[in-house]
Scaffold this motif. Structure first.
Motif, PDB file in Angstrom:
ATOM      1  N   LEU A 222     -11.203  39.300 -36.008  1.00  0.00           N
ATOM      2  CA  LEU A 222     -10.926  40.502 -35.235  1.00  0.00           C
ATOM      3  C   LEU A 222      -9.597  40.360 -34.502  1.00  0.00           C
ATOM      4  CD1 LEU A 222     -14.405  41.187 -33.589  1.00  0.00           C
ATOM      5  CD2 LEU A 222     -13.488  42.148 -35.700  1.00  0.00           C
ATOM      6  N   PRO A 223      -8.797  41.434 -34.473  1.00  0.00           N
ATOM      7  CA  PRO A 223      -7.601  41.413 -33.613  1.00  0.00           C
ATOM      8  C   PRO A 223      -7.999  41.530 -32.153  1.00  0.00           C
ATOM      9  CG  PRO A 223      -7.862  43.560 -34.619  1.00  0.00           C
ATOM     10  CD  PRO A 223      -8.936  42.687 -35.219  1.00  0.00           C
ATOM     11  N   GLU A 224      -7.081  41.209 -31.284  1.00  0.00           N
ATOM     12  CA  GLU A 224      -7.409  41.227 -29.860  1.00  0.00           C
ATOM     13  C   GLU A 224      -7.707  42.631 -29.351  1.00  0.00           C
ATOM     14  OE1 GLU A 224      -3.292  41.128 -27.551  1.00  0.00           O
ATOM     15  OE2 GLU A 224      -3.478  39.445 -28.935  1.00  0.00           O
ATOM     16  N   THR A 225      -7.228  43.665 -30.049  1.00  0.00           N
ATOM     17  CA  THR A 225      -7.511  45.038 -29.626  1.00  0.00           C
ATOM     18  C   THR A 225      -8.939  45.470 -29.941  1.00  0.00           C
ATOM     19  OG1 THR A 225      -6.623  45.825 -31.744  1.00  0.00           O
ATOM     20  CG2 THR A 225      -5.104  45.738 -29.861  1.00  0.00           C
ATOM     21  N   ALA A 226      -9.661  44.688 -30.741  1.00  0.00           N
ATOM     22  CA  ALA A 226     -11.020  45.078 -31.131  1.00  0.00           C
ATOM     23  C   ALA A 226     -12.089  44.238 -30.449  1.00  0.00           C
ATOM     24  CB  ALA A 226     -11.177  44.975 -32.644  1.00  0.00           C
ATOM     25  N   LEU A 227     -11.719  43.388 -29.518  1.00  0.00           N
ATOM     26  CA  LEU A 227     -12.716  42.523 -28.882  1.00  0.00           C
ATOM     27  C   LEU A 227     -13.708  43.327 -28.050  1.00  0.00           C
ATOM     28  CD1 LEU A 227     -10.508  39.486 -27.780  1.00  0.00           C
ATOM     29  CD2 LEU A 227     -11.802  39.827 -29.887  1.00  0.00           C
ATOM     30  N   ALA A 228     -13.202  44.228 -27.226  1.00  0.00           N
ATOM     31  CA  ALA A 228     -14.102  45.047 -26.403  1.00  0.00           C
ATOM     32  C   ALA A 228     -14.959  45.950 -27.282  1.00  0.00           C
ATOM     33  CB  ALA A 228     -13.289  45.876 -25.411  1.00  0.00           C
ATOM     34  N   LEU A 229     -14.391  46.461 -28.370  1.00  0.00           N
ATOM     35  CA  LEU A 229     -15.148  47.314 -29.278  1.00  0.00           C
ATOM     36  C   LEU A 229     -16.284  46.541 -29.922  1.00  0.00           C
ATOM     37  CD1 LEU A 229     -15.411  50.017 -30.845  1.00  0.00           C
ATOM     38  CD2 LEU A 229     -13.855  49.058 -32.554  1.00  0.00           C
ATOM     39  N   ALA A 230     -16.046  45.287 -30.279  1.00  0.00           N
ATOM     40  CA  ALA A 230     -17.089  44.482 -30.924  1.00  0.00           C
ATOM     41  C   ALA A 230     -18.256  44.231 -29.984  1.00  0.00           C
ATOM     42  CB  ALA A 230     -16.499  43.167 -31.408  1.00  0.00           C
ATOM     43  N   ARG A 231     -17.971  44.055 -28.706  1.00  0.00           N
ATOM     44  CA  ARG A 231     -19.050  43.773 -27.749  1.00  0.00           C
ATOM     45  C   ARG A 231     -19.895  45.006 -27.460  1.00  0.00           C
ATOM     46  NH1 ARG A 231     -14.600  41.033 -25.101  1.00  0.00           N
ATOM     47  NH2 ARG A 231     -14.803  38.761 -25.303  1.00  0.00           N
TER      48      ARG A 231
END
Length: 370
Positions: A222-231
Motif C-alpha cells: 500500500l502507498p502511504e496515501t492509502a494507510l488510513a483507508l485500509a484501516r
C-alpha cells in the motif's frame, strides 16, 4: 350567322343556372364540411438517462498474492550430511511426518561413547561408596584418621556428580541420534526446499519450508496515501482465476515501516472462509470500500429543475411514455453532475436535458443520452 351563346342572365342581377351551375354549387357545398378533430401534439423527443446507484466514494483496488499466515522453516538440530529428502515442493505433510534424514553414524558413535562413560561413572560411584563406608568404620574404631575418612567422602561426592554428568550426556546423545530424522511440526504444504541429498548442513540451516493451510491471507503493498483507508474500509478479495467470486477479508497486519526500495507498506488481509480452491501464490485483487459510504446516483446537471418546490426530475413511465415530476434528495454536485441520494430507484429513466421546458403528463419519445 354565328350561333348565339345562350345568355345566363334573365334579368339584371339574376343568374340562370343550368346543370353546370348545379354541379358547381354541389362541389362548393362539399368543401364546407366540419374540420377534422385535433389529435394533440406529437410525442416530443427527449434524452433520458438510466438511474444507477453507486458508492459516493470510489473503491480502490490493489494487486497482491495469496500467502499462508504462518510459514515454518524446518531444519536439523544437529549438523551432518543429508542422506535422504522425502518430500518435494507442493507435497502435503502431517505433523510428525519425516521430511529428511541425516547420516546417523557419527551420532550413533557419540551415543555409544556416552553409554560407556555412564557405565564408568556408575562403577566409580559404587567403588567410592564402598570405600567411604569402610573408612567410616575404621575411623570409628581408631584405625584410620579423620582426614582419610573425609577424603573418601569427597571422592564419593565427586563420583555422584560424575554419574550425574554422564547421565545428562547420555540423554543428550540419545536426543541427537533422534534428531537425525527431521519431522514436520505442523500440517501443511511444502512451499520450498533448500537442501539436497549429499549436502552437508549445519545446525539450524533450513531444509524445507512448510506452510499451514488453516489460515490464508492476501498480501499487498500500500502507498502511504492509502494507510488510513485500509484501516477504515471494508475489504474484499477477488482472484484472477475466479473473477466473479468475492471473498470477505479483514486487515490483520499493517507494517509500521515502509520498504526501503518501494516505499510502500506491506498489508496482510486475512481471508474468511477460504477453501482449498484458494491456492497459495495465486494473484489476488484487494478492493477497499470506505465503511458507511452512501449510495448515490449521478445525473446530468440539466436533469434537475426547481420551480420553488425543491429539486425535481422528470421520470418517464415505461408503458405510457408520459413524464411525471418527482422530488429528489440532492447531496452534492460535481463539475458535470448532480449526486442524488433518494427519490429514485435503480433502472428508472430520467429526462436528461430540457427538463425546464417540459410539463408533467407530456408524452415523449426517448433517446438515450451519452
Amino acid at each position: 350567322m354565328p350561333t348565339a351563346i345562350p345568355s345566363m342572365m334573365t334579368a339584371p342581377g339574376r343568374l340562370r343556372f343550368g346543370g353546370l351551375g348545379l354541379l358547381l354549387l354541389t362541389l362548393t357545398g362539399c368543401g364546407d364540411s366540419a374540420p377534422a378533430q385535433n389529435a394533440g401534439p406529437p410525442p416530443r423527443p427527449v434524452q433520458v438517462t438510466t438511474v444507477a446507484f453507486r458508492p459516493s466514494e470510489a473503491d480502490r483496488t490493489f494487486v497482491g498474492v495469496i500467502r499462508a499466515r504462518r510459514e515454518s522453516d524446518l531444519s536439523f538440530r544437529v549438523g551432518g550430511k543429508v542422506v535422504q529428502r522425502l518430500v518435494d515442493v507442493g507435497d502435503r505433510v502431517k505433523a510428525g511426518q519425516v521430511i529428511a534424514r541425516m547420516d546417523p553414524e557419527d551420532l550413533r558413535l557419540e551415543l555409544q561413547s556416552a553409554e560407556a562413560e555412564f557405565s564408568a561413572a556408575r562403577a566409580n560411584l559404587a567403588q567410592t561408596t564402598s570405600e567411604d563406608k569402610r573408612y567410616s568404620t575404621l575411623t570409628q574404631r581408631g584405625f584410620a584418621s579423620t582426614a582419610d575418612q573425609e577424603r573418601k567422602g569427597l571422592a564419593k561426592e565427586e563420583a555422584v556428580g560424575r554419574l550425574d554428568r554422564a547421565q545428562r550426556a547420555l540423554d543428550l546423545a540419545r536426543n541427537k541420534l533422534a534428531y537425525a530424522d527431521l519431522v514436520s511440526t505442523v500440517d501443511g504444504v511444502v512451499v520450498s526446499t533448500s537442501a539436497e541429498p549429499g549436502q552437508v548442513v549445519s545446525s539450524g540451516q533450513t531444509v524445507a519450508r512448510v506452510a499451514p493451510l488453516d489460515e490464508k491471507e492476501a498480501v499487498v503493498a500500500l502507498p502511504e496515501t492509502a494507510l488510513a483507508l485500509a484501516r477504515a474500509s471494508e475489504a474484499r478479495v477477488t482472484l484472477w482465476a475466479e473473477p466473479g467470486r468475492g471473498i470477505p477479508a479483514k486487515l490483520r497486519e499493517l507494517s509500521p515501516q515502509a520498504d526501503a526500495t518501494t516505499r510502500t507498506y506491506a498489508a496482510r488481509f486475512s481471508l474468511e472462509g477460504a477453501d482449498d480452491t484458494v491456492a497459495l501464490g495465486m494473484t489476488a485483487t484487494v478492493t477497499l470500500r470506505p465503511a458507511g459510504t452512501a449510495q448515490v446516483a449521478s445525473l446530468p446537471l440539466s436533469a434537475v429543475f426547481d420551480k420553488g418546490l425543491g429539486p425535481h426530475v422528470f421520470v418517464v413511465d415505461p408503458a405510457s411514455k408520459a413524464i411525471a415530476a418527482r422530488p429528489v434528495a440532492v447531496v452534492g454536485y460535481t463539475d458535470r453532475a448532480v449526486l442524488v441520494a433518494g427519490g429514485l430507484s435503480t433502472g428508472e429513466s430520467v429526462v436528461a436535458m430540457g427538463a425546464q421546458t417540459l410539463e408533467p403528463g407530456r408524452v415523449v419519445r426517448t433517446v438515450s443520452a451519452q
